[in-house]
Scaffold this motif. Sequence first.
Motif, PDB file in Angstrom:
ATOM      1  N   SER A 155     -27.387 -15.378  -7.096  1.00  0.00           N
ATOM      2  CA  SER A 155     -28.188 -16.481  -6.550  1.00  0.00           C
ATOM      3  C   SER A 155     -29.695 -16.297  -6.607  1.00  0.00           C
ATOM      4  N   LEU A 156     -30.194 -15.282  -7.297  1.00  0.00           N
ATOM      5  CA  LEU A 156     -31.640 -15.030  -7.270  1.00  0.00           C
ATOM      6  C   LEU A 156     -32.464 -16.234  -7.726  1.00  0.00           C
ATOM      7  N   LEU A 185     -26.145 -21.585  -9.261  1.00  0.00           N
ATOM      8  CA  LEU A 185     -27.155 -20.785  -8.568  1.00  0.00           C
ATOM      9  C   LEU A 185     -27.995 -19.894  -9.482  1.00  0.00           C
ATOM     10  N   GLY A 221     -28.619 -14.934  -0.442  1.00  0.00           N
ATOM     11  CA  GLY A 221     -28.977 -13.526  -0.298  1.00  0.00           C
ATOM     12  C   GLY A 221     -29.437 -13.201   1.107  1.00  0.00           C
ATOM     13  N   TYR A 259     -28.143 -10.532  -3.976  1.00  0.00           N
ATOM     14  CA  TYR A 259     -28.567 -11.712  -4.731  1.00  0.00           C
ATOM     15  C   TYR A 259     -27.930 -11.721  -6.123  1.00  0.00           C
ATOM     16  N   ARG A 274     -29.198 -21.940   3.397  1.00  0.00           N
ATOM     17  CA  ARG A 274     -30.204 -22.273   2.386  1.00  0.00           C
ATOM     18  C   ARG A 274     -30.322 -21.183   1.335  1.00  0.00           C
ATOM     19  N   ASP A 275     -30.264 -19.923   1.763  1.00  0.00           N
ATOM     20  CA  ASP A 275     -30.481 -18.797   0.850  1.00  0.00           C
ATOM     21  C   ASP A 275     -29.321 -17.817   0.996  1.00  0.00           C
ATOM     22  N   SER A 332     -32.010 -19.385  -7.538  1.00  0.00           N
ATOM     23  CA  SER A 332     -31.983 -20.512  -6.611  1.00  0.00           C
ATOM     24  C   SER A 332     -32.400 -20.112  -5.205  1.00  0.00           C
ATOM     25  N   SER A 333     -32.779 -18.863  -5.015  1.00  0.00           N
ATOM     26  CA  SER A 333     -33.148 -18.372  -3.692  1.00  0.00           C
ATOM     27  C   SER A 333     -34.588 -18.730  -3.349  1.00  0.00           C
TER      28      SER A 333
END
Length: 313
Positions: free
Chosen positions: A301-302, A96, A264, A298, A261-262, A304-305
């Motif tokens: 995962s930032l 991510l 965060g 986040y 999907r996201d 891939s967000s």
Amino acid sequence: MSKPRVAFYWAASCGGCEEAVVDLNEAILDVVNAVDIVFWPVALDFKKPDVEAMPDGSILASLINGAIRNSEQLEMVELLRAKSRVVVAFGVCAQLGGIPGLANLTDAKSILQEVYLDGVTPQQLYRSNGHSLTLPELFDKVLPLDRAIDVDYYLPGCPPTPKMIGEAVHALLGTDLPPKGSVLAPDRALCEQCPRKDTKPEKLMLKELKRPHQVLADPETCLLAQGLACMGPATREGCDALCIRANMPCTGCFGPTSRVRDFGAKAVSAIASVIDSTDDAEIARVLDALPDPVGTLYRYSLPSSLLGRRRME
């Protein structure tokens, strides 16, 4: 018969994933007996030309940890992709973007200016007395591995547990491989695995959030019910709830389930849904307990967000 060939590579990460391989302890001997490790720079004396000399597709699997932060890392993962039948994004930084991905809150120029306060910043090419020295290019944007190369499987965690690593290697050596794109971990929220799940109220509502250093948490009760920002409701299980067992809230390092999907955004939803107020001022007061929303929600995962990075003027 020759043994299957396996490679390990470390891009932008802390090194914890490499330590996790060593943490297999005696079981690492089973891995060594089952495969031929042909590239593992952190542990064995292999060089880039050794990999370049290998036929394409001759490596069964490359387990690559870390995000892609500079041109050298990109070059190496592209090379390993060509030489490997299977590539595994090994750990949350590869999956991510991880904590290195928080660099997407700024750009390369700003980072170098901050670090090199005297104004003398590294140059990609330096020439002196007929000699040249080159350094990798520091990218403006941190990428998860699958934004750089094609990835077959994902092994989440910061780092993945030794148990999961062993199971992943066993799966790769088998004849019945999981579907491409699979995350090699259970597809349920961590709350399902949490040893405290029976103490979580059916309707959880909070008037305040607390930070771990502010309270002495009850070691038997749901941490979110105690007002701690636990990411368990948004996070995939598979870690055996190790942080929870250590009386610390989940920070989300196993990423989302397949239905999210996201990560965060899911974390935002999980925290917002338990705030017992409809008053804007009160909600803002409660959320003040999260002084670093991006770093909390986040954290891993930032890149891939849906956000990807901060907009830079």
